[in-house]
Design a protein around this motif. Structure first.
Motif, short mmCIF file in Angstrom:
data_model
loop_
_atom_site.label_atom_id
_atom_site.label_comp_id
_atom_site.label_asym_id
_atom_site.label_seq_id
_atom_site.Cartn_x
_atom_site.Cartn_y
_atom_site.Cartn_z
N ARG A 19 -4.92 1.69 16.83
CA ARG A 19 -3.73 1.02 16.31
C ARG A 19 -3.05 1.93 15.30
N ILE A 20 -1.75 1.74 15.20
CA ILE A 20 -0.99 2.48 14.20
C ILE A 20 0.09 1.57 13.62
N TYR A 21 0.27 1.65 12.32
CA TYR A 21 1.32 0.93 11.62
C TYR A 21 2.13 1.99 10.88
N GLN A 22 3.44 1.89 10.96
CA GLN A 22 4.29 2.88 10.31
C GLN A 22 5.48 2.21 9.64
N SER A 23 5.92 2.79 8.53
CA SER A 23 7.14 2.33 7.89
C SER A 23 7.72 3.48 7.08
N ARG A 24 8.93 3.29 6.64
CA ARG A 24 9.57 4.28 5.78
C ARG A 24 8.92 4.24 4.41
N ALA A 25 8.61 5.39 3.86
CA ALA A 25 7.92 5.46 2.56
C ALA A 25 8.77 4.89 1.44
N ALA A 80 10.89 13.64 -7.28
CA ALA A 80 10.06 14.26 -6.24
C ALA A 80 9.95 13.30 -5.07
N MET A 81 9.79 13.86 -3.88
CA MET A 81 9.80 13.05 -2.66
C MET A 81 8.54 13.29 -1.84
N LEU A 82 7.98 12.20 -1.35
CA LEU A 82 6.91 12.26 -0.36
C LEU A 82 7.55 12.41 1.02
N PRO A 83 6.78 12.83 2.04
CA PRO A 83 7.33 12.77 3.40
C PRO A 83 7.80 11.35 3.70
N GLY A 84 8.82 11.21 4.51
CA GLY A 84 9.54 9.95 4.66
C GLY A 84 8.88 8.81 5.39
N THR A 85 7.78 9.04 6.09
CA THR A 85 7.13 7.99 6.86
C THR A 85 5.67 7.86 6.45
N VAL A 86 5.24 6.63 6.17
CA VAL A 86 3.83 6.39 5.88
C VAL A 86 3.21 5.78 7.13
N CYS A 87 2.01 6.27 7.48
CA CYS A 87 1.31 5.82 8.68
C CYS A 87 -0.08 5.34 8.32
N PHE A 88 -0.49 4.22 8.92
CA PHE A 88 -1.87 3.75 8.82
C PHE A 88 -2.41 3.80 10.24
N GLY A 89 -3.46 4.57 10.44
CA GLY A 89 -4.08 4.64 11.76
C GLY A 89 -5.48 4.06 11.73
N ARG A 90 -5.79 3.22 12.72
CA ARG A 90 -7.15 2.68 12.84
C ARG A 90 -7.87 3.52 13.88
N MET A 102 -26.53 1.07 15.10
CA MET A 102 -25.21 0.46 15.24
C MET A 102 -24.54 0.98 16.52
N ASP A 103 -23.40 0.38 16.87
CA ASP A 103 -22.74 0.71 18.13
C ASP A 103 -21.63 1.75 18.02
N GLY A 104 -21.06 1.89 16.86
CA GLY A 104 -19.96 2.83 16.68
C GLY A 104 -19.56 2.89 15.23
N SER A 105 -18.45 3.57 14.97
CA SER A 105 -17.96 3.71 13.60
C SER A 105 -16.44 3.70 13.61
N GLU A 106 -15.86 3.34 12.47
CA GLU A 106 -14.41 3.26 12.40
C GLU A 106 -13.93 3.51 10.97
N LEU A 107 -12.64 3.77 10.87
CA LEU A 107 -12.03 4.10 9.59
C LEU A 107 -10.51 3.96 9.72
N THR A 108 -9.89 3.48 8.66
CA THR A 108 -8.44 3.50 8.58
C THR A 108 -8.03 4.76 7.82
N ILE A 109 -7.13 5.51 8.39
CA ILE A 109 -6.62 6.73 7.74
C ILE A 109 -5.16 6.49 7.41
N VAL A 110 -4.80 6.80 6.16
CA VAL A 110 -3.41 6.69 5.69
C VAL A 110 -2.88 8.10 5.50
N TRP A 111 -1.70 8.35 6.03
CA TRP A 111 -1.06 9.65 5.84
C TRP A 111 0.45 9.48 5.79
N PHE A 112 1.10 10.53 5.32
CA PHE A 112 2.56 10.58 5.26
C PHE A 112 3.02 11.75 6.12
N GLN A 113 4.13 11.54 6.82
CA GLN A 113 4.71 12.63 7.61
C GLN A 113 6.22 12.46 7.67
#
Length: 142
Positions: A19-25, A80-90, A102-113
């Motif tokens: 999954r991915i969620y994105q919005s303008r920073a 100062a400005m961050l990159p314009g889009t913030v993304c949350f990836g599952r 256990m059966d697997g592993s997961e993590l949410t990663i937040v980044w800007f681009q």
């Protein structure tokens, strides 16, 4: 999608983005300039929002800040400005990170681009590939 849905980490582990969620920073910034001070508040805000979205541990890929030229002294901080889009990836892996029962592993990663993904900006993708998944991901069981 212009890139594979899986990423091979430096460790050899493959992780998949489910999954991915994105919005303008700076969505909602009606006037004025973004500042280092505002950015310092926004980054934790986005990490909390990502954690609340999927109830998973969050890892932030530290964004770069670009100074904004401003004549004189800006009254609300240092422009100062961050990159314009913030993304949350599952992201998930079909192998556990630590607990082999256990059966697997997961993590949410937040980044800007710069723009909406996909693709994921090359510097961010390189940072994801270098993650120590075994140290930061959370194991799950079906």
């Amino acid at each position: 999608m212009t890139e594979p849905s899986t990423i091979k980490l430096a460790s050899g582990r493959e992780i998949a983005i489910g999954r991915i969620y994105q919005s303008r920073a700076y969505e909602g910034l009606i006037e004025g300039l973004p500042t280092r001070e505002r950015n310092a508040r926004r980054i934790p805000y986005f990490c909390n929002k990502a954690q609340n979205l999927w109830k998973l541990k969050v890892h932030l890929i530290e964004p770069s800040e670009t100074p904004i030229e401003y004549d004189g002294k800006y009254p609300f901080g240092t422009p100062a400005m961050l990159p314009g889009t913030v993304c949350f990836g599952r992201f998930s892996s079909l192998q556990p990170a630590r607990d082999k029962n256990m059966d697997g592993s997961e993590l949410t990663i937040v980044w800007f681009q710069s723009d909406f993904a996909f693709p994921i900006d090359a510097p961010v993708l390189n940072a994801i590939r270098k993650l120590d998944w075994e140290a930061i991901a959370v194991d799950y069981q079906y």
